[in-house]
Design a protein around this motif. Structure first.
Motif, PDB file in Angstrom:
ATOM      1  N   THR A  25     -13.986  -5.013  15.010  1.00  0.00           N
ATOM      2  CA  THR A  25     -13.121  -3.889  15.354  1.00  0.00           C
ATOM      3  C   THR A  25     -11.691  -4.383  15.557  1.00  0.00           C
ATOM      4  OG1 THR A  25     -14.980  -2.806  16.461  1.00  0.00           O
ATOM      5  CG2 THR A  25     -12.780  -1.977  16.949  1.00  0.00           C
ATOM      6  N   ILE A  26     -10.738  -3.659  14.990  1.00  0.00           N
ATOM      7  CA  ILE A  26      -9.322  -3.995  15.119  1.00  0.00           C
ATOM      8  C   ILE A  26      -8.661  -2.991  16.060  1.00  0.00           C
ATOM      9  CG2 ILE A  26      -7.129  -4.263  13.908  1.00  0.00           C
ATOM     10  CD1 ILE A  26      -9.111  -6.439  13.267  1.00  0.00           C
ATOM     11  N   LEU A  27      -7.945  -3.495  17.042  1.00  0.00           N
ATOM     12  CA  LEU A  27      -7.252  -2.628  17.996  1.00  0.00           C
ATOM     13  C   LEU A  27      -5.879  -2.245  17.458  1.00  0.00           C
ATOM     14  CD1 LEU A  27      -8.065  -4.333  21.424  1.00  0.00           C
ATOM     15  CD2 LEU A  27      -9.411  -2.695  20.121  1.00  0.00           C
ATOM     16  N   GLY A  28      -5.425  -1.071  17.848  1.00  0.00           N
ATOM     17  CA  GLY A  28      -4.109  -0.605  17.428  1.00  0.00           C
ATOM     18  C   GLY A  28      -3.692   0.609  18.231  1.00  0.00           C
ATOM     19  N   SER A  29      -2.468   1.053  18.013  1.00  0.00           N
ATOM     20  CA  SER A  29      -1.976   2.283  18.646  1.00  0.00           C
ATOM     21  C   SER A  29      -2.437   3.461  17.791  1.00  0.00           C
ATOM     22  CB  SER A  29      -0.444   2.255  18.740  1.00  0.00           C
ATOM     23  OG  SER A  29      -0.025   1.174  19.542  1.00  0.00           O
ATOM     24  N   THR A  30      -3.406   4.196  18.283  1.00  0.00           N
ATOM     25  CA  THR A  30      -4.027   5.249  17.490  1.00  0.00           C
ATOM     26  C   THR A  30      -3.318   6.583  17.667  1.00  0.00           C
ATOM     27  OG1 THR A  30      -5.600   5.804  19.245  1.00  0.00           O
ATOM     28  CG2 THR A  30      -6.242   4.089  17.685  1.00  0.00           C
ATOM     29  N   GLY A  31      -3.587   7.496  16.740  1.00  0.00           N
ATOM     30  CA  GLY A  31      -2.971   8.819  16.768  1.00  0.00           C
ATOM     31  C   GLY A  31      -3.266   9.606  18.031  1.00  0.00           C
ATOM     32  N   PRO A  32      -4.544   9.731  18.458  1.00  0.00           N
ATOM     33  CA  PRO A  32      -4.835  10.479  19.684  1.00  0.00           C
ATOM     34  C   PRO A  32      -4.149   9.918  20.913  1.00  0.00           C
ATOM     35  CG  PRO A  32      -6.833  10.183  18.395  1.00  0.00           C
ATOM     36  CD  PRO A  32      -5.769   9.365  17.733  1.00  0.00           C
ATOM     37  N   VAL A  33      -4.082   8.593  21.049  1.00  0.00           N
ATOM     38  CA  VAL A  33      -3.386   7.994  22.192  1.00  0.00           C
ATOM     39  C   VAL A  33      -1.895   8.284  22.116  1.00  0.00           C
ATOM     40  CG1 VAL A  33      -2.837   5.818  23.349  1.00  0.00           C
ATOM     41  CG2 VAL A  33      -5.133   6.202  22.448  1.00  0.00           C
ATOM     42  N   LEU A  34      -1.337   8.267  20.909  1.00  0.00           N
ATOM     43  CA  LEU A  34       0.078   8.606  20.733  1.00  0.00           C
ATOM     44  C   LEU A  34       0.350  10.049  21.146  1.00  0.00           C
ATOM     45  CD1 LEU A  34       2.928   7.999  19.691  1.00  0.00           C
ATOM     46  CD2 LEU A  34       2.144   8.644  17.409  1.00  0.00           C
ATOM     47  N   VAL A  35      -0.581  10.942  20.817  1.00  0.00           N
ATOM     48  CA  VAL A  35      -0.442  12.346  21.230  1.00  0.00           C
ATOM     49  C   VAL A  35      -0.372  12.441  22.745  1.00  0.00           C
ATOM     50  CG1 VAL A  35      -1.604  14.585  21.275  1.00  0.00           C
ATOM     51  CG2 VAL A  35      -1.541  13.266  19.161  1.00  0.00           C
ATOM     52  N   PHE A  36      -1.259  11.719  23.441  1.00  0.00           N
ATOM     53  CA  PHE A  36      -1.267  11.745  24.910  1.00  0.00           C
ATOM     54  C   PHE A  36       0.044  11.198  25.465  1.00  0.00           C
ATOM     55  CE2 PHE A  36      -2.134   9.813  29.028  1.00  0.00           C
ATOM     56  CZ  PHE A  36      -2.791  10.833  29.687  1.00  0.00           C
ATOM     57  N   GLU A  37       0.548  10.103  24.888  1.00  0.00           N
ATOM     58  CA  GLU A  37       1.799   9.504  25.387  1.00  0.00           C
ATOM     59  C   GLU A  37       2.984  10.452  25.179  1.00  0.00           C
ATOM     60  OE1 GLU A  37       2.590   5.877  26.235  1.00  0.00           O
ATOM     61  OE2 GLU A  37       1.138   4.756  25.049  1.00  0.00           O
ATOM     62  N   LYS A  38       3.011  11.160  24.055  1.00  0.00           N
ATOM     63  CA  LYS A  38       4.113  12.096  23.805  1.00  0.00           C
ATOM     64  C   LYS A  38       4.077  13.252  24.797  1.00  0.00           C
ATOM     65  CE  LYS A  38       5.028  12.995  19.406  1.00  0.00           C
ATOM     66  NZ  LYS A  38       4.801  13.320  17.975  1.00  0.00           N
ATOM     67  N   ILE A  39       2.866  13.719  25.123  1.00  0.00           N
ATOM     68  CA  ILE A  39       2.734  14.786  26.126  1.00  0.00           C
ATOM     69  C   ILE A  39       3.236  14.296  27.477  1.00  0.00           C
ATOM     70  CG2 ILE A  39       1.086  16.248  27.351  1.00  0.00           C
ATOM     71  CD1 ILE A  39      -0.703  16.053  24.847  1.00  0.00           C
ATOM     72  N   LEU A  40       2.843  13.075  27.857  1.00  0.00           N
ATOM     73  CA  LEU A  40       3.264  12.513  29.141  1.00  0.00           C
ATOM     74  C   LEU A  40       4.771  12.311  29.184  1.00  0.00           C
ATOM     75  CD1 LEU A  40       2.474  11.270  31.868  1.00  0.00           C
ATOM     76  CD2 LEU A  40       2.168   9.079  30.688  1.00  0.00           C
ATOM     77  N   PHE A  41       5.366  11.830  28.095  1.00  0.00           N
ATOM     78  CA  PHE A  41       6.815  11.613  28.068  1.00  0.00           C
ATOM     79  C   PHE A  41       7.576  12.938  28.224  1.00  0.00           C
ATOM     80  CE2 PHE A  41      10.821  11.320  25.700  1.00  0.00           C
ATOM     81  CZ  PHE A  41      11.420  10.277  26.373  1.00  0.00           C
ATOM     82  N   LYS A  42       7.110  13.972  27.550  1.00  0.00           N
ATOM     83  CA  LYS A  42       7.763  15.284  27.654  1.00  0.00           C
ATOM     84  C   LYS A  42       7.657  15.821  29.075  1.00  0.00           C
ATOM     85  CE  LYS A  42       7.906  19.831  25.399  1.00  0.00           C
ATOM     86  NZ  LYS A  42       7.902  20.603  26.648  1.00  0.00           N
ATOM     87  N   PHE A  43       6.501  15.611  29.714  1.00  0.00           N
ATOM     88  CA  PHE A  43       6.313  16.071  31.088  1.00  0.00           C
ATOM     89  C   PHE A  43       7.284  15.358  32.028  1.00  0.00           C
ATOM     90  CE2 PHE A  43       4.308  15.468  35.246  1.00  0.00           C
ATOM     91  CZ  PHE A  43       4.028  16.781  35.608  1.00  0.00           C
ATOM     92  N   CYS A  44       7.412  14.037  31.875  1.00  0.00           N
ATOM     93  CA  CYS A  44       8.320  13.269  32.737  1.00  0.00           C
ATOM     94  C   CYS A  44       9.770  13.678  32.515  1.00  0.00           C
ATOM     95  CB  CYS A  44       8.141  11.771  32.486  1.00  0.00           C
ATOM     96  SG  CYS A  44       6.554  11.114  32.993  1.00  0.00           S
TER      97      CYS A  44
END
Length: 583
Positions: A25-44
């Protein structure tokens, strides 16, 4: 930015490759996690909170909850993740890759506009110059005073594009767009690089099946298809000389923002209660991390890959949780199992038999299971920070083309998309798919429509204001699949939603059909069985034997089938004895 992504990926990937249970398994910055981070950034941003501090708090809570899931044996819940769930999730990731690549290409059209109303006879009269603003704003006047400049001191006609933007000048002329002068060639050259990268990667990946060069050469070209494509396109771009947008990489090993260090205070300037309230979004983030990690792990551990070593769901999640907490404290991106990257990694490690006869197709033998490739990937990612002098020559459209290729290539083998194609196929042109043999076509369509509806809902929620519930919708896929037990029989779901690969199931079914046909032919060729008992010769009628030709009635093993045949023969002999005694 780039330095944080490279450093975080290297740090997390090396630890995961060394200690995880499934290093393929290869780790990376995935689309769903990016969606969560964008929501959190907008909230802040909307509520005036420190993003990195709140993110660190949420990350620490998420790491703690992941460790709790490991301690409570929650990874055993992966048994409820069937093909329905994993294919819907994998399709979402692939579509995100494809959509983001195309969106980036379209965005280049806004950054590098071109004149759509050119008159070739008036090219000599086109011009675009910088001029002073007629009514400068208070902000512009304040900026001029800070720089000890006035409108008379600035030589507006001699300013470059960047200087004109810096002084808040205005572009005027027939060759000017809304945000500056038109830029010829760059957009079209970027489109050429984008699609050339995609098609060349696809061609080189299939080079293994071509007739040119020895097998070893073809296999090497196929294995390094993406790398060779990037090298070729970088050389072409350098020789052509069109100023295409290049990859931005840092020159020093330091955080991108000058006002932060390598360690983030979880409280910062936020109120004290944010440390406690962070547990709520952390719960949603944990669901997302768990589903993202375990669905990818299930895909990698499929039976069709013929893995010899066992799975390590608990150990994988433990390593992801620990490294997620470390990355949160250091202000680095969160890394979790990346579906597309992991599938590409596994595909590159396939072992196939050597073809001895002309035209013979190689057979899939398994996967090279080891930790070296994963470890070296992330070691090289870490050392790439010192290769900025080379990386800065890579055009961004080439990387977008690689993203498109990865998204499209990962769609292959997803049964969901094969079933979507059936909507536009007449029955006589449909391929011989195993589930079409035993499941009515209209039920196959219903199954596909439900899965497609779930995928569309996931995409709509991801892109809407309700994106905060996106992790819950990913989890809801499991419950939707459970409700489908009410609409389909277990036998139908075993064909539509089984994790066993299509090719293997089809091969087994073909063997059963062949055995049944041979048995029927044996009975049809002989109307009776000739038995000799002493001096008497008796013909026993075979047609009196009752057997079922319906494969759905019962499935028995070869040994049981042989036992049944011997019993039938014994009964025939016994009947012959009774008949002779009666005579």
């Amino acid at each position: 930015s780039a330095i944080e992504s490279l450093f975080g990926a290297s740090l997390t990937g090396i630890a995961y490759s060394l200690f995880a249970g499934q290093p393929l398994t290869i780790l990376g910055s995935t689309g769903p996690v990016l969606v969560f981070e964008k929501i959190l950034f907008k909230f802040c941003r909307d509520y005036g909170l420190s993003y990195l501090s709140l993110r660190a708090s949420i990350g620490l809570w998420t790491a703690f909850l992941c460790i709790v899931l490991v301690a409570t044996d929650a990874s055993s819940l992966v048994c409820y993740i069937t093909r329905f769930t994993e294919e819907a999730f994998a399709a979402l990731i692939c579509i995100i890759f494809i959509y983001e690549a195309l969106e980036k290409l379209v965005h280049l059209g806004e950054v590098y506009p071109f004149n759509m109303h050119n008159d070739l006879n008036k090219l000599t009269s086109y011009s675009c110059v910088c001029s002073e603003p007629e009514k400068p704003s208070n902000e512009t006047l304040r900026m001029w005073r800070t720089m000890n400049k006035s409108r008379e001191d600035i030589a507006w006609n001699n300013l470059t594009v960047s200087e004109c933007l810096e002084y808040h000048g205005v572009f005027r002329g027939s060759a000017c767009g809304h945000h500056g002068p038109y830029i010829p060639d760059v957009l079209f050259w970027s489109v050429i690089l984008f699609f050339a990268t995609f098609f060349l990667s696809s061609f080189l990946k299939k080079f293994k099946t071509k007739r040119y060069f020895p097998t070893k050469v073809r296999s090497t070209i196929s294995d390094f298809a993406v790398f060779l494509t990037i090298v070729i396109m970088v050389l072409i771009d350098y020789l052509i000389g069109v100023p295409s947008p290049k990859l931005h990489v840092p020159e020093k090993f330091e955080p991108t923002r000058k006002d932060r260090g390598w360690f983030i205070d979880p409280l910062g300037r936020n109120p004290w209660w944010t440390l406690l309230v962070a547990a709520v979004p952390a719960l949603l983030c944990t669901i997302l991390i768990f589903m993202d990690q375990q669905i990818t792990a299930v895909i990698i551990n499929r039976k069709e890959h013929k893995l010899k070593k066992g799975c390590g769901y608990h150990l994988d999640l433990l390593m992801v949780g620990i490294m997620l907490g470390i990355c949160s404290i250091m202000g680095l991106p969160w890394f979790v199992a990346a579906t597309v990257l992991s599938i590409s990694h596994v595909n590159s490690l396939k072992v196939e038999s050597e073809c001895s006869a002309p035209g013979e197709q190689p057979k899939f033998l398994g996967i090279r299971e080891q930790r070296v490739t994963g470890l070296m990937i992330f070691v090289l990612m870490g050392t790439s920070v010192s290769m900025t002098s080379v990386l800065k020559f890579i055009p961004m459209p080439v990387l977008y083309g690689v993203f498109l290729y990865m998204g499209v290539s990962s769609l292959k083998g997803i049964q969901f998309f094969d079933r979507i194609k059936l909507f536009g196929m007449p029955a006589k042109h449909q391929p011989d798919l195993i589930y079409l043999r035993y499941v009515p076509l209209w039920k196959v369509h219903i199954f596909t429509v439900v899965q497609l509806t779930c995928l569309v809902l996931l995409w709509v929620i991801k892109a809407s204001a309700a994106a905060v519930v996106f992790p819950m919708m990913v989890l809801a896929l499991v419950f939707v699949r459970k409700l489908m037990d009410l609409c389909f029989t277990k036998k139908e779901l075993s064909w539509l939603d089984d994790l066993m690969p299509e090719s293997k199931k089809k091969t087994e079914d073909d063997e059963k059909i062949k055995e049944k046909e041979e048995a029927e032919r044996m009975f049809s060729d002989h109307d009776s069985v000739h038995l000799a008992y002493g001096e008497a010769n008796i013909d026993f009628p075979v047609k009196t034997l009752k057997y079922s030709t319906d494969p759905s009635v019962v499935n028995i093993s070869d040994e049981m089938a042989k036992t049944a045949q011997w019993k039938a023969l014994a009964m025939s002999t016994e009947n012959a004895k009774v008949t002779r005694a009666n005579l």
